[in-house]
Scaffold this motif. Structure first.
Motif, PDB file in Angstrom:
ATOM      1  N   ASP A  16       0.868  -1.186   0.000  1.00 53.48           N
ATOM      2  CA  ASP A  16       0.000   0.000   0.000  1.00 53.48           C
ATOM      3  C   ASP A  16       0.899   1.229   0.000  1.00 53.48           C
ATOM      4  O   ASP A  16       1.553   1.521   1.015  1.00 53.48           O
ATOM      5  N   HIS A  17       0.941   1.923  -1.168  1.00 52.79           N
ATOM      6  CA  HIS A  17       1.856   3.070  -1.301  1.00 52.79           C
ATOM      7  C   HIS A  17       1.345   4.300  -0.563  1.00 52.79           C
ATOM      8  O   HIS A  17       2.091   5.260  -0.378  1.00 52.79           O
ATOM      9  N   SER A  18       0.083   4.252  -0.137  1.00 51.68           N
ATOM     10  CA  SER A  18      -0.456   5.407   0.597  1.00 51.68           C
ATOM     11  C   SER A  18      -0.202   5.285   2.096  1.00 51.68           C
ATOM     12  O   SER A  18      -0.422   6.216   2.851  1.00 51.68           O
ATOM     13  N   LEU A  19       0.274   4.127   2.525  1.00 51.16           N
ATOM     14  CA  LEU A  19       0.516   3.862   3.944  1.00 51.16           C
ATOM     15  C   LEU A  19       2.004   3.972   4.208  1.00 51.16           C
ATOM     16  O   LEU A  19       2.823   3.492   3.421  1.00 51.16           O
ATOM     17  N   ALA A  20       2.354   4.655   5.308  1.00 47.97           N
ATOM     18  CA  ALA A  20       3.758   4.877   5.639  1.00 47.97           C
ATOM     19  C   ALA A  20       4.492   3.563   5.772  1.00 47.97           C
ATOM     20  O   ALA A  20       3.934   2.562   6.245  1.00 47.97           O
ATOM     21  N   GLU A  21       5.734   3.555   5.356  1.00 46.56           N
ATOM     22  CA  GLU A  21       6.569   2.376   5.428  1.00 46.56           C
ATOM     23  C   GLU A  21       6.676   1.868   6.879  1.00 46.56           C
ATOM     24  O   GLU A  21       6.889   2.630   7.801  1.00 46.56           O
ATOM     25  N   GLY A  22       6.494   0.568   7.035  1.00 48.08           N
ATOM     26  CA  GLY A  22       6.552  -0.011   8.376  1.00 48.08           C
ATOM     27  C   GLY A  22       5.191  -0.168   9.018  1.00 48.08           C
ATOM     28  O   GLY A  22       5.050  -0.882  10.009  1.00 48.08           O
ATOM     29  N   ASN A  23       4.197   0.522   8.481  1.00 42.85           N
ATOM     30  CA  ASN A  23       2.844   0.399   9.017  1.00 42.85           C
ATOM     31  C   ASN A  23       2.082  -0.709   8.299  1.00 42.85           C
ATOM     32  O   ASN A  23       2.321  -0.973   7.121  1.00 42.85           O
ATOM     33  N   GLU A  24       1.147  -1.308   9.046  1.00 42.52           N
ATOM     34  CA  GLU A  24       0.310  -2.362   8.477  1.00 42.52           C
ATOM     35  C   GLU A  24      -1.144  -2.084   8.810  1.00 42.52           C
ATOM     36  O   GLU A  24      -1.467  -1.520   9.861  1.00 42.52           O
ATOM     37  N   LYS A  25      -2.046  -2.537   7.931  1.00 43.87           N
ATOM     38  CA  LYS A  25      -3.465  -2.312   8.126  1.00 43.87           C
ATOM     39  C   LYS A  25      -4.220  -3.549   7.653  1.00 43.87           C
ATOM     40  O   LYS A  25      -4.008  -4.025   6.547  1.00 43.87           O
ATOM     41  N   VAL A  26      -5.070  -4.093   8.558  1.00 44.05           N
ATOM     42  CA  VAL A  26      -5.847  -5.277   8.213  1.00 44.05           C
ATOM     43  C   VAL A  26      -7.022  -4.861   7.327  1.00 44.05           C
ATOM     44  O   VAL A  26      -7.864  -4.062   7.741  1.00 44.05           O
ATOM     45  N   ILE A  27      -7.055  -5.417   6.148  1.00 38.41           N
ATOM     46  CA  ILE A  27      -8.162  -5.131   5.221  1.00 38.41           C
ATOM     47  C   ILE A  27      -9.346  -6.052   5.500  1.00 38.41           C
ATOM     48  O   ILE A  27     -10.494  -5.626   5.546  1.00 38.41           O
ATOM     49  N   SER A  28      -9.059  -7.352   5.716  1.00 32.45           N
ATOM     50  CA  SER A  28     -10.126  -8.310   6.062  1.00 32.45           C
ATOM     51  C   SER A  28      -9.528  -9.388   6.957  1.00 32.45           C
ATOM     52  O   SER A  28      -8.415  -9.865   6.721  1.00 32.45           O
ATOM     53  N   GLU A  29     -10.299  -9.722   8.007  1.00 36.92           N
ATOM     54  CA  GLU A  29      -9.828 -10.726   8.944  1.00 36.92           C
ATOM     55  C   GLU A  29      -9.906 -12.115   8.301  1.00 36.92           C
ATOM     56  O   GLU A  29     -10.768 -12.387   7.473  1.00 36.92           O
ATOM     57  N   GLY A  30      -8.978 -12.966   8.749  1.00 36.81           N
ATOM     58  CA  GLY A  30      -8.991 -14.332   8.242  1.00 36.81           C
ATOM     59  C   GLY A  30      -9.986 -15.207   9.005  1.00 36.81           C
ATOM     60  O   GLY A  30     -10.369 -14.913  10.143  1.00 36.81           O
ATOM     61  N   LYS A  31     -10.406 -16.269   8.391  1.00 35.56           N
ATOM     62  CA  LYS A  31     -11.342 -17.206   9.009  1.00 35.56           C
ATOM     63  C   LYS A  31     -10.926 -18.626   8.630  1.00 35.56           C
ATOM     64  O   LYS A  31     -10.748 -18.941   7.457  1.00 35.56           O
ATOM     65  N   ALA A  32     -10.743 -19.459   9.677  1.00 34.27           N
ATOM     66  CA  ALA A  32     -10.311 -20.838   9.434  1.00 34.27           C
ATOM     67  C   ALA A  32     -11.418 -21.629   8.745  1.00 34.27           C
ATOM     68  O   ALA A  32     -12.607 -21.430   8.997  1.00 34.27           O
ATOM     69  N   GLY A  33     -11.012 -22.548   7.883  1.00 33.31           N
ATOM     70  CA  GLY A  33     -11.970 -23.438   7.242  1.00 33.31           C
ATOM     71  C   GLY A  33     -12.152 -24.697   8.074  1.00 33.31           C
ATOM     72  O   GLY A  33     -11.612 -24.832   9.178  1.00 33.31           O
ATOM     73  N   LEU A  34     -12.928 -25.654   7.576  1.00 36.43           N
ATOM     74  CA  LEU A  34     -13.203 -26.893   8.306  1.00 36.43           C
ATOM     75  C   LEU A  34     -13.136 -28.064   7.337  1.00 36.43           C
ATOM     76  O   LEU A  34     -13.786 -28.071   6.288  1.00 36.43           O
ATOM     77  N   LEU A  35     -12.289 -29.068   7.710  1.00 36.81           N
ATOM     78  CA  LEU A  35     -12.085 -30.239   6.882  1.00 36.81           C
ATOM     79  C   LEU A  35     -12.591 -31.462   7.634  1.00 36.81           C
ATOM     80  O   LEU A  35     -12.275 -31.668   8.804  1.00 36.81           O
ATOM     81  N   SER A  36     -13.415 -32.291   6.982  1.00 38.44           N
ATOM     82  CA  SER A  36     -13.995 -33.475   7.601  1.00 38.44           C
ATOM     83  C   SER A  36     -13.320 -34.738   7.067  1.00 38.44           C
ATOM     84  O   SER A  36     -13.183 -34.918   5.866  1.00 38.44           O
ATOM     85  N   HIS A  37     -12.907 -35.621   8.010  1.00 35.10           N
ATOM     86  CA  HIS A  37     -12.334 -36.925   7.649  1.00 35.10           C
ATOM     87  C   HIS A  37     -13.262 -38.012   8.173  1.00 35.10           C
ATOM     88  O   HIS A  37     -13.571 -38.051   9.362  1.00 35.10           O
ATOM     89  N   GLU A  38     -13.697 -38.905   7.290  1.00 41.18           N
ATOM     90  CA  GLU A  38     -14.546 -40.035   7.698  1.00 41.18           C
ATOM     91  C   GLU A  38     -13.700 -41.304   7.693  1.00 41.18           C
ATOM     92  O   GLU A  38     -13.116 -41.683   6.688  1.00 41.18           O
ATOM     93  N   TYR A  39     -13.646 -41.962   8.883  1.00 45.83           N
ATOM     94  CA  TYR A  39     -12.827 -43.159   9.034  1.00 45.83           C
ATOM     95  C   TYR A  39     -13.697 -44.386   9.319  1.00 45.83           C
ATOM     96  O   TYR A  39     -14.733 -44.285   9.986  1.00 45.83           O
ATOM     97  N   GLU A  40     -13.266 -45.529   8.823  1.00 43.19           N
ATOM     98  CA  GLU A  40     -13.840 -46.813   9.231  1.00 43.19           C
ATOM     99  C   GLU A  40     -12.918 -47.372  10.316  1.00 43.19           C
ATOM    100  O   GLU A  40     -11.729 -47.593  10.079  1.00 43.19           O
ATOM    101  N   VAL A  41     -13.492 -47.602  11.506  1.00 41.16           N
ATOM    102  CA  VAL A  41     -12.691 -48.010  12.658  1.00 41.16           C
ATOM    103  C   VAL A  41     -13.088 -49.426  13.079  1.00 41.16           C
ATOM    104  O   VAL A  41     -14.271 -49.725  13.241  1.00 41.16           O
ATOM    105  N   ILE A  42     -12.074 -50.293  13.225  1.00 39.20           N
ATOM    106  CA  ILE A  42     -12.287 -51.660  13.713  1.00 39.20           C
ATOM    107  C   ILE A  42     -11.805 -51.729  15.159  1.00 39.20           C
ATOM    108  O   ILE A  42     -10.678 -51.335  15.462  1.00 39.20           O
ATOM    109  N   THR A  43     -12.697 -52.214  16.049  1.00 38.59           N
ATOM    110  CA  THR A  43     -12.321 -52.383  17.461  1.00 38.59           C
ATOM    111  C   THR A  43     -12.432 -53.855  17.843  1.00 38.59           C
ATOM    112  O   THR A  43     -13.277 -54.578  17.330  1.00 38.59           O
ATOM    113  N   GLU A  44     -11.546 -54.268  18.734  1.00 41.79           N
ATOM    114  CA  GLU A  44     -11.589 -55.608  19.305  1.00 41.79           C
ATOM    115  C   GLU A  44     -11.628 -55.480  20.811  1.00 41.79           C
ATOM    116  O   GLU A  44     -10.729 -54.892  21.413  1.00 41.79           O
TER     117      GLU A  44
END
Length: 406
Positions: A232-260
């Motif tokens: 951002d050339h309009s922002l002083a060097e060394g400064n930072e500005k959050v434009i949009s916050e991040g958001k974690a995604g979600l990943l699903s794993h389906e397992y077949e489990v054998i128990t004894e």
């Protein structure tokens, strides 16, 4: 003539009288003989196969008596007294006919003769002990019959482990399948039995029932978002500005489990899908140039520093801080507003080592003003100001050479 007839009649009468006399004598003698014969018989009390009766006999021995009564006697029968015993008056004779019985004990057959009345009596006679866990085909009170077969299965100790739980049980089973059935242990389709259902069992054998289950396990895990920097050339060097916050995604794993026995032994990934997409964090990074120091340094001072002359030189331990650090007010000890001047070159010092207001040259940092203090800044130690945490972290902790210009 008359005289002759009379003589003839007399003779006939005499002959008839003699015949009657002789006949009567014979009858008398026969009757007397019969009475004498019957009177010489001996009275014997018989107990024949549990039935009592009294007989009169001229038999000389008990065997003769049995022959007289047309009784078929087996050598295995119980006779008391012995068959060779002489018959005497008032003799008591007991006869119990023996019956042939087959005893099938644990698959081994044996034929015996017994005079016992019941199965229980026969078992005692044969010294066969039956406990509560044994299996017998006939009740103890059952009456013994000829050619009867009695099956006996002796119980023994088996060890069973069902789903990891061990116990000892009595059993008369010959195979694993029969044992499980009699114990009321049912199997599910995936369960495993060791040894196999058709294997035989014996005393001390261990039957292990492994309870196997197949279940589905769904595990969700976050998808970390990325931090995307944009210049951002309009922002002083060394400064930072959050434009949009991040958001974690979600990943699903389906397992077949054998128990004894309740413990997981195998896990296989069946499917994987993104339940929620991630959103990256967008940060604007300033590139606009600003003055490098809070206060201009004279050309003479710069030449002296470059020439290695002028001022006092010391080695110090340095750290870095920002205007937004924990416990920081954003204003220096000399009243300088760091938040309004994020690009200022300021260091915090111990005034007894470097006087406040001094102009300094810090190796790797450049020209700066000693305009701040800190509770942890004591002796040969300085704290270097940066406008962002990332730069402060990058500086870290290091030993540097510092020259005090004035």
């Amino acid at each position: 003539m008359m005289k002759t007839l009379k003589n003839s009649a007399a003779k006939v009468f005499k002959r008839r009288s003699m015949a009657v006399y002789i006949t009567s004598l014979i009858v008398f003698l026969i009757a007397t003989g019969v009475l004498l014969y019957q009177g010489t018989k001996k009275t014997v009390a018989l107990a024949l196969d549990g039935k009592e009766q009294v007989v009169k006999t001229h038999a000389s021995t008990i065997q003769d008596l049995f022959d007289e009564l047309d009784l078929s006697v087996n050598k295995n029968d119980y006779i008391h007294p012995a068959r060779t015993t002489k018959v005497s008056n008032e003799l008591q004779v007991t006869w119990k006919p023996a019956k042939e019985v087959t005893i099938n004990q644990d698959g081994v057959k044996k034929k015996i003769w017994t005079t016992s009345k019941t199965v229980g009596d026969m078992l005692k006679e044969q010294n066969i002990d039956i406990n509560a866990n044994d299996k017998i085909s006939q009740a103890g009170s059952t009456t013994i019959k000829d050619n009867m077969e009695i099956a006996i299965n002796k119980a023994f100790i088996l060890h069973v482990v069902d789903g990891g739980v061990a116990k000892k049980v009595w059993s008369t089973s010959t195979t694993v399948a029969d044992f499980l059935k009699k114990q009321g242990i049912s199997l599910q389709p995936l369960d495993r039995v060791e040894p196999s259902l058709y294997d035989s069992v014996k005393e001390g054998s261990v039957v292990n029932v492994v309870r196997v289950k197949k279940v589905t396990d769904v595990v969700e895990e976050p998808i970390n978002y990325d931090v995307v920097s944009r210049k951002d050339h309009s922002l002083a060097e060394g400064n930072e500005k959050v434009i949009s916050e991040g958001k974690a995604g979600l990943l699903s794993h389906e397992y077949e489990v054998i128990t004894e026995n309740g413990k997981e032994v195998k896990r296989s990934l069946v499917a994987k899908k993104v339940v929620q997409e991630k959103q990256d964090k967008i940060v604007a990074v300033g590139t606009k140039s600003v003055s490098a120091s809070a206060e201009p340094v004279s050309l003479t001072d710069r030449k002296n520093v470059n020439a290695g002359t002028g001022g006092r030189e010391i080695i110090v331990s340095s750290t870095a801080y920002t205007a937004g650090c924990n416990g920081c007010s954003g204003t220096t000890a000399t009243g300088y507003d760091l938040r309004s001047n994020p690009n200022a070159k300021i260091i915090a010092v111990d005034p007894s080592v470097i006087p406040l207001g001094s102009k300094v040259f810090v190796e790797g940092y450049g020209y700066a003003i000693a305009a701040d203090t800190g509770g942890a800044i004591r002796g040969n130690k300085i704290d270097v100001f940066f406008s962002s945490k990332s730069k402060a972290y990058q500086w870290g902790k290091r030993s540097v050479k510092i020259r005090i210009i004035n």
